[in-house]
Design an enzyme around this catalytic site. Structure first.
Site, mmCIF file in Angstrom:
data_model
loop_
_atom_site.group_PDB
_atom_site.id
_atom_site.type_symbol
_atom_site.label_atom_id
_atom_site.label_comp_id
_atom_site.label_asym_id
_atom_site.label_seq_id
_atom_site.Cartn_x
_atom_site.Cartn_y
_atom_site.Cartn_z
ATOM 1 N N LYS A 13 -8.787 2.577 27.831
ATOM 2 C CA LYS A 13 -8.897 2.631 26.369
ATOM 3 C C LYS A 13 -7.857 1.759 25.677
ATOM 4 C CE LYS A 13 -8.387 7.090 26.027
ATOM 5 N NZ LYS A 13 -8.166 7.368 27.468
ATOM 6 N N ARG A 88 -9.479 14.546 21.152
ATOM 7 C CA ARG A 88 -9.552 14.926 22.560
ATOM 8 C C ARG A 88 -10.258 16.268 22.748
ATOM 9 N NH1 ARG A 88 -3.794 13.405 25.467
ATOM 10 N NH2 ARG A 88 -3.995 11.139 25.317
ATOM 11 N N ARG A 123 -0.267 1.638 36.995
ATOM 12 C CA ARG A 123 -0.017 1.392 35.574
ATOM 13 C C ARG A 123 1.485 1.398 35.278
ATOM 14 N NH1 ARG A 123 -3.266 4.485 30.795
ATOM 15 N NH2 ARG A 123 -1.954 6.282 31.340
ATOM 16 N N ARG A 156 5.251 5.912 33.980
ATOM 17 C CA ARG A 156 5.543 7.108 33.209
ATOM 18 C C ARG A 156 5.362 8.352 34.066
ATOM 19 N NH1 ARG A 156 1.492 6.107 28.372
ATOM 20 N NH2 ARG A 156 0.471 7.604 29.714
ATOM 21 N N ARG A 167 -4.066 16.189 34.376
ATOM 22 C CA ARG A 167 -4.614 15.582 33.156
ATOM 23 C C ARG A 167 -6.132 15.433 33.243
ATOM 24 N NH1 ARG A 167 -1.575 10.191 31.840
ATOM 25 N NH2 ARG A 167 -2.573 10.436 29.814
#
Length: 212
Positions: A13, A88, A123, A156, A167
């Site tokens: 996204k 969300r 990432r 992260r 998640r």
């Protein structure tokens, strides 16, 4: 155009939001970046946000709405905007509608969980400006250094494997229902996110009725 980008964490996204912002000349409103700014400021709100994100849980609706409510009224949004990371939950989507914020199109990037986990392991995020990278799909020009501001990039905590699994569980439990909600309104567009950045972007523009 007022649009929403949906998709699991790591579906792309943020990357597509950056591209679409330039192509459509409207701002991308990334809730993730705004939440990280709140954490960096060390405010009471920021401390609350950090606890939720470290646990891989969704930030409560009232906190999210307090952060984005003013943003969409700013001058740079007068010709449209792209919401990345919100809504969300169904409650958030209904709250957006209740506030009179017109949404023209909802794009959902579809990627299998196993590929999401692999993708997020690579990432990296700039510790300075928050720019997103990936060691395979979007590497920095200099390893470990942000192209934009020169600060170090890092993985992260919420991209760690154990947090990613939590998640994804939260995403499927709370966010998948949004597709039915927007499908019923005739606004949903499903896009394969398991392809190159360029191909996914092309498919999104076509779904929006834009010339490729």
């Amino acid at each position: 155009m007022n649009m929403i980008l949906l998709g699991a964490p790591g579906a792309g996204k943020g990357t597509q939001g950056e591209l679409l912002s330039k192509q459509l000349q409207i701002p991308t409103i990334s809730t993730g970046n705004m939440l990280r700014e709140a954490m960096a400021n060390g405010s009471d709100l920021g401390k609350q946000v950090k606890q939720y994100m470290d646990e891989g849980a969704l930030v409560p609706d009232d906190v999210i709405m307090s952060i984005i409510a003013e943003r969409v009224t700013q001058p740079d949004c007068k010709n449209g905007f792209i919401l990345d990371g919100v809504p969300r939950t169904l409650a958030q989507a209904q709250a957006i509608d209740a506030k009179g914020v017109a949404i023209d199109c909802v794009v959902s990037l579809e990627v299998e969980d196993e590929k999401i986990a692999s993708r997020m392991a690579g990432r990296r995020v700039c510790t300075g400006c928050g720019a997103s990278y990936h060691i395979v799909n979007k590497p920095t020009k200099t390893e470990g250094v942000c192209d934009l501001c020169g600060a170090p990039v890092a993985i992260r905590k919420d991209d760690q494997p154990e947090t990613v699994l939590r998640r994804l569980e939260v995403y499927h439990a709370s966010t998948e229902v949004l597709k039915d909600y927007y499908k019923a309104q005739g606004k949903l567009r499903l896009i394969c996110g398991d392809q190159s950045i360029e191909d996914a972007n092309r498919d999104i523009l076509r779904a929006l009725g834009k010339t490729v």
